[in-house]
Write a protein that holds these residues in place. Structure first.
Motif, PDB file in Angstrom:
ATOM      1  N   ALA A  42      90.075  75.605 -35.332  1.00 37.95           N
ATOM      2  CA  ALA A  42      90.102  75.993 -36.676  1.00 37.95           C
ATOM      3  C   ALA A  42      90.491  75.442 -37.846  1.00 37.95           C
ATOM      4  O   ALA A  42      89.875  75.517 -38.844  1.00 37.95           O
ATOM      5  CB  ALA A  42      90.546  77.441 -36.465  1.00 37.95           C
ATOM      6  N   LYS A  43      91.638  74.793 -37.589  1.00 40.81           N
ATOM      7  CA  LYS A  43      92.219  73.956 -38.777  1.00 40.81           C
ATOM      8  C   LYS A  43      91.249  72.912 -39.177  1.00 40.81           C
ATOM      9  O   LYS A  43      91.414  72.467 -40.120  1.00 40.81           O
ATOM     10  CB  LYS A  43      93.517  73.487 -38.294  1.00 40.81           C
ATOM     11  N   GLN A  44      90.512  72.253 -38.135  1.00 41.81           N
ATOM     12  CA  GLN A  44      89.689  71.192 -38.619  1.00 41.81           C
ATOM     13  C   GLN A  44      88.379  71.440 -38.999  1.00 41.81           C
ATOM     14  O   GLN A  44      87.436  70.791 -39.594  1.00 41.81           O
ATOM     15  CB  GLN A  44      89.449  70.425 -37.206  1.00 41.81           C
ATOM     16  N   GLY A  45      88.186  72.918 -39.121  1.00 42.32           N
ATOM     17  CA  GLY A  45      86.724  73.301 -39.919  1.00 42.32           C
ATOM     18  C   GLY A  45      85.794  74.232 -39.145  1.00 42.32           C
ATOM     19  O   GLY A  45      84.669  74.347 -39.677  1.00 42.32           O
ATOM     20  N   CYS A  46      86.173  74.489 -37.856  1.00 44.13           N
ATOM     21  CA  CYS A  46      84.987  75.457 -37.064  1.00 44.13           C
ATOM     22  C   CYS A  46      84.629  76.557 -37.577  1.00 44.13           C
ATOM     23  O   CYS A  46      83.806  77.133 -37.266  1.00 44.13           O
ATOM     24  CB  CYS A  46      85.183  75.236 -35.621  1.00 44.13           C
ATOM     25  N   LEU A  47      85.598  77.254 -38.557  1.00 47.69           N
ATOM     26  CA  LEU A  47      85.352  78.445 -39.138  1.00 47.69           C
ATOM     27  C   LEU A  47      84.514  78.596 -40.382  1.00 47.69           C
ATOM     28  O   LEU A  47      84.305  79.515 -40.869  1.00 47.69           O
ATOM     29  CB  LEU A  47      86.909  79.175 -39.344  1.00 47.69           C
ATOM     30  N   GLY A  48      84.541  77.290 -40.865  1.00 48.74           N
ATOM     31  CA  GLY A  48      83.701  77.199 -42.111  1.00 48.74           C
ATOM     32  C   GLY A  48      83.786  75.951 -42.948  1.00 48.74           C
ATOM     33  O   GLY A  48      85.150  75.274 -42.643  1.00 48.74           O
ATOM     34  N   GLY A  49      83.172  75.679 -43.811  1.00 51.50           N
ATOM     35  CA  GLY A  49      83.166  74.288 -44.619  1.00 51.50           C
ATOM     36  C   GLY A  49      84.568  74.436 -45.573  1.00 51.50           C
ATOM     37  O   GLY A  49      85.074  73.075 -45.907  1.00 51.50           O
ATOM     38  N   GLY A  50      84.990  75.356 -45.859  1.00 53.80           N
ATOM     39  CA  GLY A  50      86.413  75.255 -46.594  1.00 53.80           C
ATOM     40  C   GLY A  50      87.447  74.799 -46.014  1.00 53.80           C
ATOM     41  O   GLY A  50      88.063  74.171 -46.724  1.00 53.80           O
ATOM     42  N   ALA A  51      87.605  75.095 -44.807  1.00 57.02           N
ATOM     43  CA  ALA A  51      88.662  74.537 -44.029  1.00 57.02           C
ATOM     44  C   ALA A  51      88.715  73.013 -43.970  1.00 57.02           C
ATOM     45  O   ALA A  51      89.654  72.263 -44.184  1.00 57.02           O
ATOM     46  CB  ALA A  51      88.751  75.126 -42.426  1.00 57.02           C
ATOM     47  N   LYS A  52      87.296  72.433 -43.768  1.00 53.39           N
ATOM     48  CA  LYS A  52      87.107  70.979 -43.795  1.00 53.39           C
ATOM     49  C   LYS A  52      87.423  70.452 -45.082  1.00 53.39           C
ATOM     50  O   LYS A  52      88.183  69.335 -45.205  1.00 53.39           O
ATOM     51  CB  LYS A  52      85.741  70.693 -43.500  1.00 53.39           C
ATOM     52  N   MET A  53      87.024  71.143 -46.311  1.00 56.62           N
ATOM     53  CA  MET A  53      87.368  70.660 -47.629  1.00 56.62           C
ATOM     54  C   MET A  53      88.906  70.422 -47.654  1.00 56.62           C
ATOM     55  O   MET A  53      89.779  69.602 -48.421  1.00 56.62           O
ATOM     56  CB  MET A  53      86.781  71.575 -48.648  1.00 56.62           C
ATOM     57  N   TYR A  54      89.732  71.370 -47.336  1.00 53.21           N
ATOM     58  CA  TYR A  54      90.992  71.632 -47.197  1.00 53.21           C
ATOM     59  C   TYR A  54      91.750  70.432 -46.733  1.00 53.21           C
ATOM     60  O   TYR A  54      92.688  69.745 -46.834  1.00 53.21           O
ATOM     61  CB  TYR A  54      91.669  73.010 -46.537  1.00 53.21           C
ATOM     62  N   ARG A  55      91.119  70.240 -45.129  1.00 48.62           N
ATOM     63  CA  ARG A  55      91.783  68.874 -44.603  1.00 48.62           C
ATOM     64  C   ARG A  55      91.746  67.594 -45.287  1.00 48.62           C
ATOM     65  O   ARG A  55      92.482  66.847 -45.233  1.00 48.62           O
ATOM     66  CB  ARG A  55      91.043  68.966 -43.167  1.00 48.62           C
ATOM     67  N   GLN A  56      90.331  67.465 -45.876  1.00 47.52           N
ATOM     68  CA  GLN A  56      90.163  66.219 -46.624  1.00 47.52           C
ATOM     69  C   GLN A  56      90.891  65.978 -47.851  1.00 47.52           C
ATOM     70  O   GLN A  56      91.434  65.019 -47.976  1.00 47.52           O
ATOM     71  CB  GLN A  56      88.491  66.469 -46.981  1.00 47.52           C
ATOM     72  N   ALA A  57      91.273  67.225 -48.647  1.00 50.71           N
ATOM     73  CA  ALA A  57      92.170  67.173 -49.690  1.00 50.71           C
ATOM     74  C   ALA A  57      93.755  66.886 -49.314  1.00 50.71           C
ATOM     75  O   ALA A  57      93.955  66.071 -50.009  1.00 50.71           O
ATOM     76  CB  ALA A  57      92.085  68.509 -50.260  1.00 50.71           C
ATOM     77  N   LYS A  58      93.868  67.373 -48.229  1.00 52.81           N
ATOM     78  CA  LYS A  58      95.401  67.038 -47.498  1.00 52.81           C
ATOM     79  C   LYS A  58      95.290  65.464 -47.236  1.00 52.81           C
ATOM     80  O   LYS A  58      96.413  64.679 -47.388  1.00 52.81           O
ATOM     81  CB  LYS A  58      95.656  68.098 -46.575  1.00 52.81           C
TER      82      LYS A  58
END
Length: 518
Positions: A432-448
């Motif tokens: 879920a933290k890596q983005g399986c719930l949606g693209g927004g989580a993926k963008m967050y991880r990339q920014a971090k």
């Protein structure tokens, strides 16, 4: 009034109102529970208070902006690395700012669900659809453009933002004890003022940190230099933790694309950034007390120095571009260390409170607080709840805080299902933290990752820090083994060396049971 002046008036932050809102809410909570009291040895307890609030233009025109509290917390403890939870069921960082942020995320989640469930039925809707539909085709929402997020803290956050406050406090103590050769607060203030431009401290050419420093070790910084990343707790003789200081975490949350909402909520909500921080000035008044000649003028100068230092610490991950406003409030937090010093004897000073409070107001803003939630916490779990468990089993729900990883994970999934968003079967927290719930989580991880660096060396960085930390003493902090840690390249991420939680601590399902790592 010009358009520019009117806009400035609307956007002006009322630091006193923010402090008043936080203090009134805290004082309205039950007196028993996790609030500071009197220890068995007769010493008074103290704590730190933090609260998040949102503001928006006034609807009746009586004032420029209205404020609503969305979370409140107390605390100043954290778990050592050896006690980090593998089931996501124990809070490992109980500092007030961190707990308040966790509570704010839950408030935002429930508020969004309420607004989506009752279109037009929630007075003064705070969310609006995000125009972009590039996030895996899933709709996302954002706070209205005229809504601001604010943080109140009863003292400067631990870490880089409070280094100079500690210097002034030590100078005041040395002056009171008439320590030979020690700098007085006046002399120290003069040193920093002489290194300013137009009354404000100049910043260094490079932001970020060369290495992670444990607690308050080597806290003194030269004027104009950037501070190291720091861990909690402050005492070098305590078991080491990998919890980054509140200053560091605020600096991270301030990065564009990151925000306070975290990875999971980023699947539903665009980044929420802090626009202002309000600090209680009561801790400063012991440095230049009323008996000091020209005390108010010196206090005003001290506020400028400390506010600028705090601002640079919180903005350092965005390469010197200032975005957070730092202001002061004269309101006294009655359970602060300084307030308790006034009523403690010289022989038995106050001691820090080991417990914490988390309060989440009613997200609907109605019902006279019927949906508000308050938790009393001890050692990362609910105070008084049984914490016995079988081997490899998570804590029972009755013992878990609503803002711990596991409970929050379940809340996010429940909201996504309630609004009709598809959720993968047997979803795992790490996925879920890596983005399986949606693209927004993926963008967050990339920014971090952009400001922290790649994750592939995370475990090595933690291991290196812990090895050095075990050899540390109160007066000696061993240097890193490599020159790269001491002198990172100019293109190193702004928060180079950040200690990340090892991946195995995120592999659990919605029941809290551990799952195999991919």
């Amino acid at each position: 009034m010009s358009t520019e002046a009117a806009t400035a008036d609307v956007d002006a932050v009322d630091h006193e109102q923010l402090a008043s809102l936080a203090l009134a809410t805290y004082l309205g909570l039950p007196p028993r529970g996790a609030k500071p009291g009197i220890k068995s040895n007769g010493r008074l307890e103290w704590t730190v208070l933090a609260a998040f609030a949102l503001s928006f233009p006034s609807t009746d025109g009586s004032k420029s902006r209205e404020y609503t509290l969305i979370s409140l917390a107390t605390g100043l403890r954290c778990l050592p690395y050896a006690s980090m939870p593998v089931h996501g069921d124990v809070l490992h960082d109980q500092h007030a700012e961190v707990l308040s942020r966790r509570a704010a995320r839950l408030w935002l989640l429930h508020r969004l669900e309420q607004e989506l469930a009752s279109p037009g039925g929630v007075a003064n809707a705070l969310f609006e659809p995000e125009p972009s539909d590039a996030l895996d085709g899933n709709q996302r929402w954002r706070l209205r453009s005229d809504v601001r997020c604010h943080l109140y803290v009863s003292t400067l956050p631990c870490g880089a933002a409070s280094n100079r406050l500690l210097e002034f406090q030590r100078a005041a103590q040395d002056a009171a004890a008439q320590k030979p050769g020690a700098s007085t607060p006046d002399e120290l203030l003069g040193t920093y003022l002489s290194a300013t431009t137009n009354g404000l401290m100049t910043s260094s050419s490079r932001s970020g940190a060369a290495d992670v420093v444990r607690g308050r070790a080597s806290s003194t910084q030269q004027p104009g230099t950037s501070a190291s990343l720091r861990t909690k707790p402050g005492r070098p003789d305590a078991p080491p933790s990998i919890c980054m200081s509140c200053s560091d975490k605020l600096a991270l949350w301030n990065v564009p694309g990151v925000g306070i909402q975290g990875a999971l909520l980023s699947a539903l909500i665009a980044p929420v950034h802090i626009s202002s921080v309000t600090i209680a000035d009561h801790p400063l008044r012991y440095i230049f007390p009323p008996s000091h000649p020209d005390a108010e003028a010196r206090l005003g100068q001290l506020k400028l120095v400390l506010a600028d230092d705090c601002k640079r610490a919180l903005d350092r991950a965005i390469r010197g571009r200032c975005s957070i406003e730092v202001g002061w409030s004269g309101a006294v937090f009655p359970d602060s260390k300084e307030a308790k010093l006034q009523t403690s004897s010289a022989e038995a000073g106050p001691e820090s409170c080991v417990n914490s409070i988390v309060h989440i107001p009613d997200p609907t803003g109605k019902g006279k607080g019927k949906k508000a939630k308050t938790e009393n916490l001890a050692a990362g779990t609910k105070m008084g709840a049984p914490t016995k468990r079988a081997a490899e089993q998570p804590l029972k729900p009755a013992a878990r805080s609503g803002v711990c990883r596991l409970s929050y994970f379940a809340a996010v999934i429940a909201t996504m299902q309630a609004i009709g968003r598809s959720v993968p079967d047997a979803v795992v927290y790490a996925d879920a933290k890596q983005g399986c719930l949606g693209g927004g989580a993926k963008m967050y991880r990339q920014a971090k990752d952009t400001v922290l660096g790649p994750r592939d060396t995370a475990q090595q960085t933690v291991d290196s820090f812990l090895e050095r930390a075990t050899r540390a003493t109160a007066i000696n902090m061993p240097a890193p083994a490599s020159d790269e840690a001491l002198h990172p390249s100019a293109d190193a991420p702004p928060l180079h060396g950040w200690l990340r939680s090892p991946a195995h601590l995120a592999h659990f399902d919605l029941s809290g049971h551990r799952t195999p790592q991919a």
